[in-house]
Design a protein around this motif. Structure first.
Motif, PDB file in Angstrom:
ATOM      1  N   GLY A 293       4.339  21.746  66.393  1.00 16.51           N
ATOM      2  CA  GLY A 293       5.208  20.674  65.942  1.00 16.51           C
ATOM      3  C   GLY A 293       5.499  20.736  64.462  1.00 16.51           C
ATOM      4  N   ALA A 294       5.755  19.558  63.864  1.00 18.94           N
ATOM      5  CA  ALA A 294       6.145  19.478  62.457  1.00 18.94           C
ATOM      6  C   ALA A 294       5.575  18.209  61.842  1.00 18.94           C
ATOM      7  CB  ALA A 294       7.665  19.499  62.330  1.00 18.94           C
ATOM      8  N   LEU A 295       5.465  18.209  60.519  1.00 12.31           N
ATOM      9  CA  LEU A 295       4.917  17.074  59.776  1.00 12.31           C
ATOM     10  C   LEU A 295       6.010  16.370  58.993  1.00 12.31           C
ATOM     11  CD1 LEU A 295       1.733  18.740  58.214  1.00 12.31           C
ATOM     12  CD2 LEU A 295       1.772  17.189  60.176  1.00 12.31           C
ATOM     13  N   ALA A 296       5.901  15.054  58.903  1.00  3.60           N
ATOM     14  CA  ALA A 296       6.719  14.305  57.955  1.00  3.60           C
ATOM     15  C   ALA A 296       6.200  14.578  56.547  1.00  3.60           C
ATOM     16  CB  ALA A 296       6.663  12.819  58.275  1.00  3.60           C
ATOM     17  N   PRO A 302      -2.254  14.730  53.573  1.00  2.00           N
ATOM     18  CA  PRO A 302      -3.455  14.485  54.399  1.00  2.00           C
ATOM     19  C   PRO A 302      -3.793  15.681  55.294  1.00  2.00           C
ATOM     20  CG  PRO A 302      -2.036  12.567  54.411  1.00  2.00           C
ATOM     21  CD  PRO A 302      -1.267  13.647  53.734  1.00  2.00           C
ATOM     22  N   ALA A 303      -2.774  16.363  55.826  1.00  2.00           N
ATOM     23  CA  ALA A 303      -3.039  17.505  56.696  1.00  2.00           C
ATOM     24  C   ALA A 303      -3.682  18.650  55.923  1.00  2.00           C
ATOM     25  CB  ALA A 303      -1.743  17.972  57.347  1.00  2.00           C
ATOM     26  N   LEU A 304      -3.219  18.897  54.698  1.00  2.00           N
ATOM     27  CA  LEU A 304      -3.820  19.956  53.887  1.00  2.00           C
ATOM     28  C   LEU A 304      -5.236  19.576  53.454  1.00  2.00           C
ATOM     29  CD1 LEU A 304      -0.772  21.025  51.673  1.00  2.00           C
ATOM     30  CD2 LEU A 304      -1.625  22.092  53.774  1.00  2.00           C
ATOM     31  N   ILE A 341       2.896  19.312  46.082  1.00  2.00           N
ATOM     32  CA  ILE A 341       1.782  18.913  46.956  1.00  2.00           C
ATOM     33  C   ILE A 341       0.818  20.081  47.148  1.00  2.00           C
ATOM     34  CG2 ILE A 341       1.158  18.193  49.294  1.00  2.00           C
ATOM     35  CD1 ILE A 341       3.868  16.727  49.430  1.00  2.00           C
ATOM     36  N   CYS A 342       1.357  21.264  47.435  1.00  2.00           N
ATOM     37  CA  CYS A 342       0.512  22.423  47.724  1.00  2.00           C
ATOM     38  C   CYS A 342      -0.297  22.872  46.519  1.00  2.00           C
ATOM     39  CB  CYS A 342       1.369  23.579  48.244  1.00  2.00           C
ATOM     40  SG  CYS A 342       2.058  23.285  49.887  1.00  2.00           S
ATOM     41  N   GLU A 343       0.210  22.626  45.329  1.00  2.00           N
ATOM     42  CA  GLU A 343      -0.515  23.027  44.125  1.00  2.00           C
ATOM     43  C   GLU A 343      -1.850  22.292  43.975  1.00  2.00           C
ATOM     44  OE1 GLU A 343       2.153  22.433  40.910  1.00  2.00           O
ATOM     45  OE2 GLU A 343       3.357  24.233  41.340  1.00  2.00           O
ATOM     46  N   LYS A 344      -2.033  21.226  44.708  1.00  2.00           N
ATOM     47  CA  LYS A 344      -3.293  20.479  44.646  1.00  2.00           C
ATOM     48  C   LYS A 344      -4.397  21.144  45.460  1.00  2.00           C
ATOM     49  CE  LYS A 344      -0.688  16.126  44.401  1.00  2.00           C
ATOM     50  NZ  LYS A 344      -0.441  14.817  45.054  1.00  2.00           N
ATOM     51  N   PHE A 345      -4.052  22.178  46.238  1.00  2.00           N
ATOM     52  CA  PHE A 345      -5.003  22.775  47.156  1.00  2.00           C
ATOM     53  C   PHE A 345      -5.107  24.283  46.929  1.00  2.00           C
ATOM     54  CE2 PHE A 345      -3.167  19.019  49.111  1.00  2.00           C
ATOM     55  CZ  PHE A 345      -4.292  18.313  49.522  1.00  2.00           C
ATOM     56  N   PRO A 346      -6.266  24.880  47.239  1.00  2.00           N
ATOM     57  CA  PRO A 346      -6.455  26.327  47.065  1.00  2.00           C
ATOM     58  C   PRO A 346      -5.839  27.101  48.234  1.00  2.00           C
ATOM     59  CG  PRO A 346      -8.475  25.346  47.888  1.00  2.00           C
ATOM     60  CD  PRO A 346      -7.519  24.206  47.669  1.00  2.00           C
ATOM     61  N   LEU A 347      -4.530  27.250  48.190  1.00  2.00           N
ATOM     62  CA  LEU A 347      -3.809  27.937  49.266  1.00  2.00           C
ATOM     63  C   LEU A 347      -2.572  28.611  48.702  1.00  2.00           C
ATOM     64  CD1 LEU A 347      -1.107  26.025  49.929  1.00  2.00           C
ATOM     65  CD2 LEU A 347      -2.842  24.595  50.989  1.00  2.00           C
ATOM     66  N   ARG A 348      -1.949  29.438  49.547  1.00  2.00           N
ATOM     67  CA  ARG A 348      -0.699  30.116  49.178  1.00  2.00           C
ATOM     68  C   ARG A 348       0.341  29.806  50.249  1.00  2.00           C
ATOM     69  NH1 ARG A 348      -3.256  36.041  48.116  1.00  2.00           N
ATOM     70  NH2 ARG A 348      -4.627  35.318  49.798  1.00  2.00           N
TER      71      ARG A 348
END
Length: 406
Positions: A293-296, A302-304, A341-348
């Motif tokens: 599916g997909a996220l709003a 919250p999902a990350l 948003i993604c910059e808050k987490f250790p991911l690419r």
């Protein structure tokens, strides 16, 4: 008993949205070398697409040479065959042939012919068992480029390319049988065989002449095993002994669910082959968010956070994330908002897909000449078709300004 390690589609030098894959490749190749040592293999077949591009970087070439060195160290008597795929620079693989052969490595980039016939001194490789006896032969055939194929006559019906590939394999097998008799033959190939599962967005449709796939019956029934490259999913095609070993690591979002690794093939005393795929552990996680599916937009953070990623993880080990977002409004500024948003987490973040609610199609009306349409109406329709919502007053004001400037 003859034991063979079948691997393919390393794609050394590949990147994912600009991110290097070298750390993943090194980790996977260490497991490949460990598997070769643990199973004490008599041969290693790399069935094409060793590199990801026709102009591989120095780092990619170094990784190949390091791996060949390590394989030779753990399998000092094994036959090692490198075959060019459609991604590989055939000439560059063949240029160091003399040096490769000092290390007992055979590198074949194109079909070699002598006096018009396939040169078996290049393409036919013996496999010796622990006692030093020849127990099987590799008939090494690389990716079939146009110049490698026999030319079809006017009487050929159907695809001349498929005819050429079939004729090439028939010619090489017949010549090999004349030389080695009933010895088990291990064929190689780098092409799409009909019936194999493709990976969307990852594999080129490669048969020359615009053809896509070759039928599996191009391989004669008396081949003990056919070691294929090109398709990234480990799989059999029609019968258990025609197999793709698959890629070393995921090359696209569609490959996240594959069991990437290598295949161990055993040839028994009666010449019958059995194959078992050995999956590798991934050094870098590849994640779909959400899994389905997909996220709003409001659900992304919250999902990350729920992934509970280690904030101390090294840059090269940060997971690759493929994000799917549902959107009802305009997409302007979406990428910047998600990047923040993604910059808050250790991911690419390596891919972003947008899903929109399906809308009922408007009833078809009689065609209208473009000269009869107002520019503002065309702008409204184009904006809504692109973004799924009507343009705002600000969008309309800016359009008016641009129209006046014209």
């Amino acid at each position: 008993m003859i034991r063979i390690l079948h691997t393919a589609d390393w794609h050394l030098g590949a990147a994912l949205q600009g991110w290097s894959r070298e750390a993943e490749h090194r980790a996977a190749l260490r497991q490949l070398v460990a598997l070769a040592r643990a199973r004490d293999v008599d041969a290693v077949i790399v069935a094409g697409d060793i590199f990801d591009s026709l102009n591989p970087s120095a780092e990619a070439q170094r990784l190949l040479y390091d791996t060949l060195r390590d394989l030779r160290a753990v399998c000092p008597r094994a036959t090692i065959a490198l075959l060019a795929g459609n991604h590989d620079p055939a000439g560059r693989l063949e240029a160091p042939r003399a040096l490769f052969e000092l290390a007992g490595v055979r590198s074949i980039g194109a079909i070699a012919r002598r006096d018009g016939a396939v040169d078996l001194d290049i393409h036919l490789l013996p496999i010796r068992d622990a006692a030093g006896d020849t127990g099987a032969h590799i008939l090494a055939v690389p990716y079939p480029r146009a110049a490698d194929l026999p030319v079809a006559g006017a009487d050929v019906t159907g695809s001349s390319i498929v005819w050429g590939v079939r004729r090439l394999y028939r010619e090489t097998v017949d010549a090999a049988r004349a030389r080695v008799g009933a010895s088990p033959l291990i064929l190689t190939g780098h092409l799409h065989v009909a019936g194999g599962t493709e990976s969307e967005g990852a594999e080129r449709r490669i048969l020359v002449g615009g053809e896509h796939a070759a039928p599996p019956d191009i391989f004669p029934a008396d081949a003990a095993y056919v070691a294929l490259g090109h398709l990234h999913k480990p799989q059999k095609v029609v019968r258990e002994t025609i197999r793709y070993s698959g890629a070393l690591i995921p090359m696209s979002k569609t490959e996240i669910g594959y069991a990437h690794g290598a295949t161990i093939v055993e040839i028994g005393a009666c010449g019958q082959a059995t194959a078992k795929h050995e999956p590798f552990e991934r050094s870098v996680a590849h994640l779909r968010v959400p899994a389905q599916g997909a996220l709003a937009i409001s659900e992304i953070e919250p999902a990350l956070a729920a992934l509970a990623l280690d904030p101390q993880i090294s840059d090269e080990a940060k997971p690759f994330v493929h994000l799917t977002v549902k959107l009802d409004g305009a997409a302007a500024g979406l990428k910047a908002e998600i990047d923040a948003i993604c910059e808050k987490f250790p991911l690419r973040l390596v891919s972003l897909a947008v899903e929109r609610p399906q809308r009922a199609e408007a009833p078809q009306s009689a065609p209208v000449r473009l000269a009869e349409r107002k520019p503002l109406d065309l702008f409204r329709e184009a904006f809504e078709a692109t973004h799924g919502v009507a343009p705002s007053d600000e969008h309309l004001r800016r359009f008016d300004q641009l129209s006046e400037e014209e």
